[in-house]
Design an enzyme around this catalytic site. Structure first.
Site, PDB file in Angstrom:
ATOM      1  N   GLY A 221       0.798  -1.220   0.000  1.00  0.00           N
ATOM      2  CA  GLY A 221       0.000   0.000   0.000  1.00  0.00           C
ATOM      3  C   GLY A 221       0.832   1.271   0.000  1.00  0.00           C
ATOM      4  O   GLY A 221       0.437   2.278   0.587  1.00  0.00           O
TER       5      GLY A 221
ATOM      6  N   CYS B  55       0.441   0.373  -9.515  1.00  0.00           N
ATOM      7  CA  CYS B  55       0.317  -0.292  -8.211  1.00  0.00           C
ATOM      8  C   CYS B  55      -1.124  -0.771  -8.034  1.00  0.00           C
ATOM      9  O   CYS B  55      -2.048   0.028  -8.102  1.00  0.00           O
ATOM     10  CB  CYS B  55       0.694   0.650  -7.080  1.00  0.00           C
ATOM     11  SG  CYS B  55       0.366  -0.073  -5.454  1.00  0.00           S
TER      12      CYS B  55
ATOM     13  N   ASN C  11       4.651  -4.456 -13.848  1.00  0.00           N
ATOM     14  CA  ASN C  11       4.354  -4.399 -12.427  1.00  0.00           C
ATOM     15  C   ASN C  11       3.669  -5.726 -12.065  1.00  0.00           C
ATOM     16  O   ASN C  11       3.601  -6.633 -12.891  1.00  0.00           O
ATOM     17  CB  ASN C  11       3.458  -3.181 -12.127  1.00  0.00           C
ATOM     18  CG  ASN C  11       3.575  -2.748 -10.664  1.00  0.00           C
ATOM     19  OD1 ASN C  11       3.645  -3.576  -9.760  1.00  0.00           O
ATOM     20  ND2 ASN C  11       3.591  -1.450 -10.425  1.00  0.00           N
TER      21      ASN C  11
ATOM     22  N   GLY D 234       7.678 -12.470  -8.735  1.00  0.00           N
ATOM     23  CA  GLY D 234       8.562 -13.626  -8.583  1.00  0.00           C
ATOM     24  C   GLY D 234       8.589 -14.471  -9.838  1.00  0.00           C
ATOM     25  O   GLY D 234       7.882 -14.193 -10.816  1.00  0.00           O
TER      26      GLY D 234
END
Lengths: 262, 307
Positions: free
Chosen positions: B76, B133, B195, B220
Site C-alpha cells: 500500500g 500499483c 508491475n 517472482g
C-alpha cells in the site's frame, strides 16, 4: 566484523518423537555477535520454491566458536527442507537481524512468559542473565511430549513454572492463568513474553495494569527480513497517539508493550 | 572475446547505466537497507520505493503471502513522502556509483505533475511513473489501466520535467500495447514492465483471504513467462526503449528479457531470496556474451528469432 551470510551445519537433530528440530551451525568469516531477541532469515530452497527465506529466532550464540543454534518446528515446505539438511551442508543465512531484549543493569527480578515455539528467544535471554537477576519463568506447552527439557535453563536464579494444555504435566490450563496466580503479589522490574498473540496480549495488559515494563517479541509474515519490503507491518502507537505501522524485522521483533497494538 | 572487451553500459534516452541490471522499485527500499549485505556499486541503477507527495502509512497486515515460486504483496505504498526522500535518503544513495531512479505514485494527475516538478530539481537520474500499483484505492492502476488515463498523466508530467521519464505499466489489462502506445504518444522516454499481476490467496480454514487487503500483486519467477511475452509485444509496438522485469533470478533470465526487446532489466522479488544476486546476474550476462562472442550488450536487444 560482518553480517552473517553463510554457515555449515554441524548438527541437525529431531527432538525425540516431536516435529521439533535443533540445528547447530558454524558461521564463516569474522562475524557480528548476536544478542537475545535477534533472529536469522534462512534460505530454504536451492531453487525458487519455496521462494522466501524463513525467519527463525536464535537460541544461542557462541562468539568464541562462531556457532549459533536454532530450534524450529516442521510446519511446511521451508522447515521441511531445513529438517533434511545434513552435517557438513552449507546454510545460506542472513543475520543477526532485528533488535534485542532490553535488560537494564539495575534490574533485579524479572518474569518471562513463553508459549510453544515462542520460548526459544526467551531461553537465549535466560542463558545470558547475570547471576544477580532472579527470573520467574512461565512456559506453556501443548502436551508433556513437547516440553523441551533438553534446552530448558537450569540455574539457581531461575524458577520454572510449566503448564500443559492437555493437563499431562504441571499446571493444566493456560500459562497466562498460572502466571497471574503466581505473580499477583510480586513486583518485577520487567516482564518478557513471546508466543501466541492472545497470550502476549493478556500478559501485556496484566503488566500495564501494574505499571510493569513489558517487552513482547512479535512474529509476522516476512519477505526480506532487513527492512526493505515493508511486508511485516505491525500496528504501533505513534507520538501523537495516532496509529502507524512499524516493522517486525527492523523495529522489532521486540517491542515495548506500551508502544505496540496487539 | 574476453571480459575486458565486453561493454555492458548503455545510455537509454539519457539514463546512463554502467550495466543493465537495476533494482526494482518496492523491493529495494532506499538502498540503505541492503548496504550491509551487498555492494550497492554493483547495480546499474536503483529504483527506490514508490514515493507519494505526502507520507503514507500503508495497508494493514498481513501484507505478504508466499505462493508457488512467487509472492503476493499489498504494502500500500508505505513511504515517507517525496520531500523526506530528497532530504534523508537521496544523499546516502548518491555516495554510490549507481543511477538513482525516483519511482512516484499519485492520487491525481496533478499530484504526479507536482512530484515531477519537485524531482526535476533533485539530484536523480530518472523519474519512473508508477501507473500500475494494484494495492491502493485511488490513482496508480486506475490511471494505468486505460490508454486515456495514461496519456493524461504522462502529458501533465512531461511538461514539468526534462529528466528521462520512465512509465511503468501494469499487466492487468487485455492488450498491453494500448497503454504502451499511449505513454509513448504522451512523451514517455522509456517504458518499464511488468508491475505485479493482481492475485488472491484464501485460507480455507478461516475462509478469509490471507491478505488484509483481500488481493495483492503477484511477483517472482511465477510471472516471468507472462512478463517476457508482454515485453516482446510492447517492444514490437513502440519505438522507445523498454526496461523488462518480472521474476528475474539469473543472467539467463535477464538475457531472455533482452532478447525479447528490453534494453535493461529490473530485479525485484529475487533480492529477498538472494540479496547479493546482482553480482551473480551481471557475471552470468558476461559469461553468455563471451560464449556467443558478443562485445556489446546492445547487439542482443530484441534479437529473438520468432518462428
Amino acid at each position: 566484523m560482518t553480517k552473517w551470510n553463510s554457515g555449515i551445519v554441524l548438527e541437525n537433530k529431531r527432538i525425540r518423537s516431536t516435529d521439533i528440530y535443533i540445528m547447530k551451525v558454524r558461521l564463516k568469516g569474522d562475524v557480528d555477535p548476536s544478542y537475545p531477541g535477534q533472529f536469522v532469515n534462512i534460505r530454504c530452497s536451492k531453487g525458487t520454491d519455496p521462494l522466501l527465506r524463513r525467519p527463525i529466532s536464535i537460541l544461542r550464540f557462541d562468539p568464541a566458536e562462531n556457532i549459533f543454534e536454532i530450534v524450529y518446528e516442521v510446519r511446511g515446505k521451508g522447515t521441511q527442507y531445513l529438517s533434511l539438511l545434513k552435517q557438513g551442508e552449507d546454510l545460506d543465512v542472513l543475520g543477526p537481524l532485528g533488535n534485542r531484549f532490553c535488560l537494564k543493569e539495575e534490574y533485579e527480578r524479572i518474569a518471562v512468559v513463553g508459549g510453544g515455539i515462542g520460548i526459544f528467544p526467551l531461553i537465549h535471554l535466560l542463558e545470558s542473565l547475570p547471576e544477580k537477576v532472579f527470573a520467574d519463568v512461565f512456559f506453556g506447552f501443548r502436551d508433556s511430549d513437547r516440553i523441551l527439557w533438553e534446552i530448558l535453563p537450569k540455574k539457581d536464579n531461575i524458577k520454572l513454572y510449566i503448564s500443559t494444555d492437555d493437563k499431562s504435566f504441571g499446571y493444566g490450563g493456560f500459562i497466562t492463568d498460572l502466571f497471574k496466580e503466581n505473580t499477583s503479589d510480586k513486583k518485577y522490574d520487567a516482564v518478557y513474553t513471546c508466543g501466541p498473540k492472545p497470550m502476549m496480549k493478556i500478559v501485556a495488559e496484566a503488566c500495564m495494569a501494574k505499571d510493569i515494563e513489558c517487552f513482547v517479541s512479535l512474529e509476522e509474515r516476512m519477505a526480506c527480513g532487513i527492512g526493505a519490503c515493508l511486508g511485516c507491518a505491525c500496528r504501533v502507537q505513534t507520538e501523537n497517539d495516532k496509529i502507524g505501522y512499524g516493522h517486525v524485522c527492523k523495529d522489532g521483533p521486540v517491542f515495548n508493550a506500551r508502544k505496540v497494538v496487539l | 572475446m574476453n571480459e575486458k572487451n565486453i561493454n555492458l553500459s548503455i545510455d537509454i534516452q539519457g539514463l546512463k547505466l554502467k550495466n543493465p541490471v537495476i533494482a526494482a522499485s518496492g523491493t529495494y527500499g532506499f538502498g540503505r537497507e541492503y548496504a550491509e549485505y551487498v555492494d550497492l556499486n554493483d547495480w546499474g541503477g536503483i529504483s527506490v520505493k514508490g514515493l507519494t507527495l505526502e507520507e503514507r502509512i500503508g495497508n494493514p497486515p498481513p501484507r505478504t503471502v508466499e505462493t508457488p515460486s512467487g509472492m503476493l504483496n499489498a504494502i500500500g505504498l508505505q513511504n515517507p513522502g517525496v520531500h523526506a526522500f530528497i532530504q534523508n535518503e537521496l544523499p546516502f544513495l548518491r555516495r554510490f556509483d549507481t543511477a538513482v531512479i525516483a519511482n512516484v505514485a499519485g492520487n491525481t494527475a496533478e499530484e504526479y505533475a507536482t512530484m515531477a516538478r519537485i524531482l526535476d530539481k533533485a539530484d536523480i537520474d530518472a523519474i519512473e511513473l508508477n501507473l500500475s500499483c494494484p494495492n491502493v484505492k485511488k490513482g496508480c492502476m486506475a490511471f494505468g489501466s486505460t490508454p486515456e488515463g495514461i496519456f493524461q498523466v504522462v502529458k501533465d508530467v512531461r511538461r514539468e520535467t526534462r529528466k528521462p521519464l520512465i512509465v511503468k505499466l501494469t499487466p492487468n489489462v487485455t492488450d498491453i500495447t494500448e497503454p504502451a502506445i499511449a505513454a509513448q504518444e504522451a512523451g514517455a522516454d522509456i517504458l518499464s514492465l511488468i508491475n505485479t499481476l493482481l492475485g488472491m490467496v484464501i485460507d480455507i480454514h478461516t475462509r478469509k483471504p490471507v491478505l488484509a487487503n483481500n488481493t495483492g500483486g503477484l511477483s517472482g519467477p511465477a510471472v516471468r513467462p507472462v512478463a517476457v511475452r508482454m515485453v516482446y509485444q510492447v517492444a514490437q509496438a513502440v519505438s522507445i526503449p523498454v526496461i523488462g522485469m518480472g521474476g528475474i533470478t539469473s543472467g539467463k533470465d535477464a538475457i531472455e528479457f533482452i532478447l525479447a526487446g528490453a534494453s535493461a532489466v529490473m530485479v525485484g522479488t529475487w533480492n529477498f531470496a538472494d540479496p547479493a544476486c546482482v553480482k551473480k546476474i551481471t557475471e552470468e550476462i558476461k559469461a553468455y556474451m563471451i560464449r556467443y562472442d558478443i562485445s556489446d550488450l546492445k547487439e542482443l536487444v530484441g534479437k529473438v528469432e520468432i518462428y
